[in-house]
Scaffold this motif. Structure first.
Motif, short mmCIF file in Angstrom:
data_model
loop_
_atom_site.label_atom_id
_atom_site.label_comp_id
_atom_site.label_asym_id
_atom_site.label_seq_id
_atom_site.Cartn_x
_atom_site.Cartn_y
_atom_site.Cartn_z
N SER A 1 0.74 -0.81 0.31
CA SER A 1 0.43 -0.27 -0.43
C SER A 1 0.96 1.35 -0.31
CB SER A 1 -1.24 -0.12 0.85
OG SER A 1 -1.82 -1.07 1.14
N ALA A 2 2.08 1.56 -0.10
CA ALA A 2 2.88 2.86 -0.66
C ALA A 2 2.65 3.23 -1.41
CB ALA A 2 4.09 2.30 0.31
N GLY A 3 3.24 2.33 -2.90
CA GLY A 3 2.86 2.46 -4.24
C GLY A 3 2.00 2.99 -4.79
N TYR A 4 1.63 3.43 -5.66
CA TYR A 4 1.27 4.76 -6.80
C TYR A 4 1.26 3.83 -8.40
CZ TYR A 4 4.61 8.18 -6.02
OH TYR A 4 5.43 8.45 -6.96
N VAL B 1 -3.84 7.85 -11.11
CA VAL B 1 -4.63 6.86 -11.02
C VAL B 1 -4.81 5.72 -9.97
CG1 VAL B 1 -5.91 5.61 -12.90
CG2 VAL B 1 -4.24 6.93 -12.94
N ILE B 2 -4.12 5.56 -9.24
CA ILE B 2 -4.09 4.13 -7.92
C ILE B 2 -3.64 4.93 -7.57
CG2 ILE B 2 -4.41 2.08 -7.21
CD1 ILE B 2 -4.79 1.67 -10.19
N GLY B 3 -4.41 5.19 -6.04
CA GLY B 3 -2.93 6.57 -5.29
C GLY B 3 -2.83 5.14 -3.92
N LYS B 4 -1.88 6.20 -3.41
CA LYS B 4 -1.10 5.04 -1.49
C LYS B 4 -2.43 4.43 -1.07
CE LYS B 4 2.42 7.75 -1.96
NZ LYS B 4 3.96 8.49 -1.62
N GLY B 5 -2.48 3.69 -0.55
CA GLY B 5 -3.17 3.21 0.39
C GLY B 5 -4.54 2.09 -0.70
N HIS C 1 4.19 3.87 -13.61
CA HIS C 1 3.49 4.83 -14.32
C HIS C 1 3.11 4.16 -16.10
CE1 HIS C 1 3.49 8.74 -15.98
NE2 HIS C 1 3.81 8.51 -17.42
N VAL C 2 2.18 4.19 -16.07
CA VAL C 2 1.31 3.66 -17.19
C VAL C 2 0.97 4.11 -18.79
CG1 VAL C 2 -0.64 2.05 -18.19
CG2 VAL C 2 0.67 1.58 -15.90
N PRO C 3 1.98 5.46 -19.26
CA PRO C 3 1.01 5.74 -20.20
C PRO C 3 0.69 5.61 -21.67
CG PRO C 3 4.04 5.64 -20.85
CD PRO C 3 3.39 4.65 -19.29
N LEU C 4 0.38 6.44 -21.78
CA LEU C 4 -0.46 6.06 -23.43
C LEU C 4 -0.06 7.42 -24.43
CD1 LEU C 4 -2.37 4.33 -24.66
CD2 LEU C 4 -4.11 6.02 -24.26
N LEU C 5 0.17 6.55 -25.81
CA LEU C 5 0.55 7.00 -26.85
C LEU C 5 -0.57 6.62 -27.98
CD1 LEU C 5 3.84 6.20 -25.27
CD2 LEU C 5 4.09 8.22 -26.95
#
Length: 120
Positions: A4-7, A54-58, A104-108
């Motif tokens: 739960s520390a990541g995002y 987009v998906i927060g810590k916790g 990090h999930v970028p979209l081009l």
């Protein structure tokens, strides 16, 4: 492994116009079997990013997630797509091994193609 520390963050670039894709609706889900649990429904800002993760810590834990990028509406609003867009909603399903990391999930995207990768 942390819990739960990541995002998760994202960034959308409009490769047809060479600019960030603003005001694109993004819906994120946690996938468990055949079930999708909606986590957030937000839109990108003027820089093609969201003002919050987009998906927060916790909220992040190991498992499978999906981000639906509603890119068809964006290109229709710019006059670059017909009434029935070739690309409408682009789903990107990905796995999280370590809930303590930043993903990090970028979209081009263009009206006729897209790519993604694990960014930093």
């Amino acid at each position: 492994m942390s819990d739960s520390a990541g995002y998760v963050t994202t960034h959308i670039l409009d490769t047809a116009n060479g600019c960030p894709a603003a005001n694109v609706r993004i819906v994120a889900y946690r996938i468990e079997g055949d079930r999708r649990e909606e986590l957030v429904d937000i839109s990108t800002n003027h820089d093609g990013r969201t003002d919050q993760p987009v998906i927060g810590k916790g909220s992040l834990r190991a498992g499978v997630y999906e981000i639906d990028f509603h890119i068809g509406d964006y290109f229709k609003a710019r006059g670059l797509e017909s009434a029935t867009p070739f690309l409408d909603v682009v789903p990107v399903r990905f796995g999280i091994d370590d809930a303590g990391e930043h993903y990090h999930v970028p979209l081009l995207a263009s009206p006729f193609g897209y790519s993604t990768y694990r960014g930093s």
